[in-house]
Design an enzyme around this catalytic site. Structure first.
Site, PDB file in Angstrom:
ATOM      1  N   GLU A  55       0.818  -1.201   0.000  1.00  0.00           N
ATOM      2  CA  GLU A  55       0.000   0.000   0.000  1.00  0.00           C
ATOM      3  C   GLU A  55       0.860   1.262   0.000  1.00  0.00           C
ATOM      4  OE1 GLU A  55      -2.205  -2.993   2.708  1.00  0.00           O
ATOM      5  OE2 GLU A  55      -0.160  -2.605   2.000  1.00  0.00           O
ATOM      6  N   CYS A  77      -2.751  -3.665   7.149  1.00  0.00           N
ATOM      7  CA  CYS A  77      -2.437  -3.825   8.568  1.00  0.00           C
ATOM      8  C   CYS A  77      -2.825  -2.574   9.345  1.00  0.00           C
ATOM      9  CB  CYS A  77      -0.951  -4.125   8.745  1.00  0.00           C
ATOM     10  SG  CYS A  77       0.151  -2.784   8.223  1.00  0.00           S
ATOM     11  N   ARG A 186      12.412 -23.449  -4.896  1.00  0.00           N
ATOM     12  CA  ARG A 186      13.376 -23.113  -3.848  1.00  0.00           C
ATOM     13  C   ARG A 186      13.325 -21.625  -3.521  1.00  0.00           C
ATOM     14  NH1 ARG A 186      19.117 -26.257  -5.108  1.00  0.00           N
ATOM     15  NH2 ARG A 186      18.362 -28.402  -4.789  1.00  0.00           N
ATOM     16  N   ASP A 202      25.084 -36.844  -2.533  1.00  0.00           N
ATOM     17  CA  ASP A 202      25.137 -35.877  -3.639  1.00  0.00           C
ATOM     18  C   ASP A 202      25.951 -34.625  -3.346  1.00  0.00           C
ATOM     19  OD1 ASP A 202      23.382 -37.570  -4.995  1.00  0.00           O
ATOM     20  OD2 ASP A 202      21.625 -36.565  -4.178  1.00  0.00           O
ATOM     21  N   SER A 235      21.057 -36.798  12.704  1.00  0.00           N
ATOM     22  CA  SER A 235      20.981 -37.220  14.114  1.00  0.00           C
ATOM     23  C   SER A 235      22.346 -37.303  14.776  1.00  0.00           C
ATOM     24  CB  SER A 235      20.289 -38.588  14.214  1.00  0.00           C
ATOM     25  OG  SER A 235      18.977 -38.527  13.735  1.00  0.00           O
ATOM     26  N   GLY A 302      15.708 -37.833   0.177  1.00  0.00           N
ATOM     27  CA  GLY A 302      15.555 -39.193  -0.298  1.00  0.00           C
ATOM     28  C   GLY A 302      14.263 -39.803   0.223  1.00  0.00           C
TER      29      GLY A 302
END
Length: 373
Positions: A55, A77, A186, A202, A235, A302
Site C-alpha cells: 500500500e 495492517c 526453492r 550428492d 541425528s 531421499g
C-alpha cells in the site's frame, strides 16, 4: 456482486503481488493498485522485510491518492511493526474506498485494519478473488491459522516410480525445464529440508541459482536478495565440515539428536537439538521452523525422510516430477513406506497436472483415508 472493474483491478493486484514472492518472507507478498476515475494512478508490491508494504509503495507511486480506490490482495495492517500501519496511511492519503481480497488472519491484524477503515468512513469491500489470493500466500495463511507453515515435498521419479539407482546415482532423472521449475520452488521457500543421507550421496548445496530461474531480470535480482534456510536432518552429526550445504552462500541449520556431542561449528551455521526416537522428531522440527517465521517449507530429500514426513502427517502438498524413462525394479522408490496391507495406502488428491519440458509435474494433496490403521 463484484463488478467487472473490481475483478480486473484485483487480478492486476494479484499479478503485482507475485513480484514479491522471492523476497517478502516472512511477510506475505501483497499487491496494491490505486484507481481514480477508472485510471490506475499507483501500483506497488511488498518490499523485503522491514521495507514498505504494498500500500505504501502504491501511495508513493501515486503521489496524490485523494478520492481513489485501493485494491489490495490482503487486508491492510493496523499495527506498528517494522513499518507503520497501512490502514491509517490509506486514510491519511484520502483513499475513499478499499477493496481487499481477503481478511488477514494474523492476530495482530484480525480484521482491525478493515474495521479501522470503516470507522474512518472509508467504503470497504472484502472477498474479491479470495480463492486466488489464498493460493498465492498459502504458507503465510497456514502459519497464521494453525501455527505452522505449509510443508511441501519435491520429488522426481521415473515412469516406474523410481528416484535413483540402487547405487544412489540420481543425476539427472528429469530434464532442464523441470530443474528450472525446482529452482523457482526453492526461491519461493523459506526453508529447504533434506537428510544427511542425501548430503553424503550428492553433496548438494541446496542454494537458489538465480541465473537458472528462467525469469526476467527484475525477478532474478529479487531472488538473489534472499536465500532460503538450508536445514539438514543429521541425528549423529555426520555432515562433513566441508559439505557444500554448510558453505557461506546461504544460512544453514544442522539438526541433531538431543544428547549428541557437538565437536565443531561454523560461524554462519546454526545448530538445533531435537528429540529423537527412530529418527528426529519432525513435529518439533516444523514447530521450530514456524518459530523462525518460515511460511513455506520445502522438503528435498531421499525416500526415507520424505516417507517420514508423510507418515507423520506433516506434508500439505506433494510436487512430483515424472520423467519419461524407466529405472528398473532394483532402483530406489519414491517413498520409504513399509506398508504390508492395502488399508495402509495413502490416498492422494491430484490438484494439478502439467507438462514441464519433457517431464510431467503432478501437484497432489494427501487425503486422510478413513480406513487407515
Amino acid at each position: 456482486m463484484d463488478t467487472a472493474t473490481d475483478i480486473t483491478m484485483m487480478a492486476r493486484a494479484l499479478q503485482l503481488a507475485r513480484n514479491g514472492q522471492y523476497w517478502a518472507a516472512p511477510n506475505p507478498h501483497v499487491g496494491c493498485v490505486l484507481v481514480r476515475d477508472g485510471q490506475v494512478i499507483g501500483e506497488g508490491f511488498t518490499q523485503p522485510a522491514g521495507g514498505n508494504h504494498a500500500e505504501i509503495e502504491a501511495l508513493q507511486a501515486a503521489g496524490d491518492a485523494r478520492g481513489s480506490t485501493a485494491y489490495v490482495t490482503l487486508e491492510p495492517c493496523n499495527h506498528h511493526g517494522k513499518t507503520g500501519p497501512c490502514a491509517q496511511a490509506l486514510i491519511d492519503a484520502g483513499v475513499t474506498r478499499v477493496v481487499a481480497a481477503l481478511a488477514d488472519p494474523n492476530p495482530q491484524v484480525g480484521g482491525g485494519g478493515l474495521g479501522h477503515l470503516r470507522a474512518a468512513g472509508v467504503d470497504v469491500h472484502c472477498g474479491v478473488l479470495q480463492g486466488e489470493a489464498e493460493q498465492l500466500i498459502a504458507g503465510f495463511l497456514a502459519r497464521m491459522r494453525r501455527g505452522r507453515g505449509r510443508v511441501r515435498a519435491k520429488l522426481a521419479m521415473s515412469l516406474d516410480g523410481r528416484t535413483a539407482m540402487a547405487s544412489g546415482q540420481s543425476q539427472w532423472i528429469t530434464g532442464a525445464a523441470a530443474r528450472q521449475d525446482v529452482q523457482r520452488l526453492r526461491a519461493q521457500s523459506c526453508a529447504i529440508v533434506t537428510g544427511v543421507g542425501s548430503i553424503l550421496a550428492d553433496n548438494s548445496s541446496l542454494t537458489v541459482r538465480p541465473a537458472e530461474l528462467g525469469v526476467d531480470d527484475a525477478s532474478r535480482a529479487r531472488a538473489a536478495r534472499r536465500h532460503p534456510l538450508r536445514v539438514v536432518l543429521d541425528s549423529a552429526l555426520r555432515t562433513p565440515a566441508d559439505a557444500r550445504v554448510l558453505d557461506d552462500r546461504a544460512p544453514s541449520l544442522l539438526c541433531y539428536a538431543q544428547g549428541t556431542a557437538v565437536e565443531q561449528t561454523h560461524a554462519h551455521l546454526d545448530l538445533l537439538a531435537l528429540p529423537a526416537g527412530e529418527g528426529l522428531d519432525l513435529h518439533s522440527l516444523v514447530a521450530a521452523m514456524s518459530a523462525r517465521q518460515c511460511n513455506e517449507i520445502l522438503v528435498e530429500s531421499g525416500p526415507r525422510v520424505a516417507g517420514a514426513f508423510l507418515q507423520a502427517g506433516l506434508l500439505d502438498e506433494l510436487i512430483i516430477y515424472m520423467a519419461p524413462c524407466l529405472l528398473g525394479s532394483d532402483a530406489r522408490p519414491l517413498f520409504n513406506l513399509p506398508f504390508t496391507d492395502m488399508a495402509e495406502k495413502v490416498q492422494l488428491d491430484i490438484r494439478d497436472v502439467r507438462k514441464v519440458g519433457q517431464d510431467w509435474r503432478f501437484t497432489a494433496v494427501p487425503v486422510e483415508a478413513t480406513n487407515r490403521r
